[in-house]
Structure formats: C-alpha cells, structure tokens
Motif scaffolding. Structure first.
Motif, short mmCIF file in Angstrom:
data_model
loop_
_atom_site.label_atom_id
_atom_site.label_comp_id
_atom_site.label_asym_id
_atom_site.label_seq_id
_atom_site.Cartn_x
_atom_site.Cartn_y
_atom_site.Cartn_z
N GLY A 256 8.95 -3.22 0.92
CA GLY A 256 7.95 -2.69 0.28
C GLY A 256 7.69 -3.23 -1.14
N GLY A 257 7.93 -4.44 -1.45
CA GLY A 257 7.77 -4.87 -2.74
C GLY A 257 8.94 -4.81 -3.52
N LEU A 258 10.05 -4.45 -3.35
CA LEU A 258 11.34 -4.35 -4.11
C LEU A 258 11.50 -5.64 -4.87
CD1 LEU A 258 13.38 -2.42 -4.77
CD2 LEU A 258 14.98 -3.52 -3.13
N LYS B 246 3.83 9.15 1.20
CA LYS B 246 4.50 8.40 1.74
C LYS B 246 5.35 7.20 0.97
CE LYS B 246 1.95 8.43 6.32
NZ LYS B 246 1.27 7.87 7.12
N GLU B 247 6.18 6.47 1.55
CA GLU B 247 6.91 5.18 0.88
C GLU B 247 5.74 4.27 0.85
OE1 GLU B 247 11.48 6.18 1.62
OE2 GLU B 247 10.53 4.33 2.24
N ARG C 198 0.85 -1.18 -0.17
CA ARG C 198 0.14 0.07 0.21
C ARG C 198 0.80 1.30 0.02
NH1 ARG C 198 -2.54 -0.49 6.16
NH2 ARG C 198 -0.60 0.16 7.46
N GLN C 199 0.08 2.40 -0.54
CA GLN C 199 1.10 3.67 -0.46
C GLN C 199 -0.07 4.85 -0.35
OE1 GLN C 199 3.59 4.12 -4.09
NE2 GLN C 199 4.63 5.67 -2.84
N ALA C 200 0.36 5.47 0.70
CA ALA C 200 -0.65 6.55 1.14
C ALA C 200 0.11 7.97 0.62
CB ALA C 200 -0.64 6.88 2.63
N ASP D 62 -4.93 3.22 7.81
CA ASP D 62 -4.87 2.08 6.86
C ASP D 62 -5.13 2.76 5.45
OD1 ASP D 62 -6.18 -0.03 9.21
OD2 ASP D 62 -4.28 0.02 8.40
N THR D 63 -5.59 4.06 5.40
CA THR D 63 -6.04 4.55 4.48
C THR D 63 -4.79 4.73 3.47
OG1 THR D 63 -7.77 6.15 5.23
CG2 THR D 63 -6.53 6.86 3.26
#
Length: 129
Positions: free
Chosen positions: A112-114, A43-44, A38-40, A90-91
């Motif tokens: 983060g999914g790298l 934010k990273e 997820r990404q807000a 969590d948004t």
C-alpha cells in the motif's frame, strides 16, 4: 524535491472509464518507482499499480488487473492511470506517489505504498449508478 499533483477524478457509472493524471515537478523521469494508491473510507490504503520510470516494468494489484493501465510520459513528466470497466468497489481517493531507487514495484503495491517518499494530495473517484 519531487512534488506531485493528481487530477482527473470524478463520478462515473459502473462500467465507465476515467483517466487520472499525476503531474510531477522535480526530476522523476528515470530511476523512480512511481505508483497509484487508493483509500476508501474506513479501509486501509491499497496499492493499485506501479512502474519504474525509464523502464517498461509495471506491477498491478489483483483487484485491477486487466482493467487499469499505468503509464508514464517522460516528455511531460506525468504519470497516468487509465481506469476502464469501473466498479463501485473502485470508489476511493486515489493518490500518486514516488520513491527513488532502490525500490521494489511488488513491495510498493502489496504494502500500500509503504516507504514511498513523495505523495500527491489525492483525487476522488466515485463509481455509482
């Protein structure tokens, strides 16, 4: 070639629940690390949860442990994220992603999914009163 498409996002009040789905085309039933990220805004990208298809191994980010559950249905090749006790923090836009083995669930979530190869387009989740 794996293609992913998320659905199920929306708006919910704090304490509510949502279930995200990620439909996969292409072969992904075994031998893939698949996860939710997820990404807000501002934010990273953050790792939420991941699992190894064809296995029972899962790994969760600290911020969602005990509230979110990741699962994969081999019959319809769909990844799910059940989100309970949702909080305003969590948004974010939620993405599903996949990477063929060899892969590490822990490394995928904590980075983060790298390195994940295949990504969906994302679905928005908003938690507010």
């Amino acid at each position: 070639q794996v293609q992913l498409m998320e659905s199920g996002g929306g708006s919910v009040q704090p304490g509510g629940s949502l279930r995200l789905s990620c439909a996969a085309s292409g072969y992904m039933t075994t031998g893939y690390c698949v996860g939710w990220f997820r990404q807000a805004p501002g934010k990273e990208r953050e790792g939420v949860a991941a699992l190894l298809t064809g296995d029972r191994l899962t790994f969760y980010g600290d911020s969602v442990k005990g509230r979110f559950t990741i699962s994969h249905d081999n019959a319809n090749n769909t990844l799910y994220l059940q989100m309970d006790s949702l909080k305003p923090e969590d948004t974010a836009t939620y993405y599903c992603a996949a990477l063929h083995t060899p892969c590490s669930l822990i490394q995928g979530v904590t980075s983060g999914g790298l390195g994940y190869t295949y990504w969906g387009q994302g679905t928005q989740v908003t938690v507010s009163k």
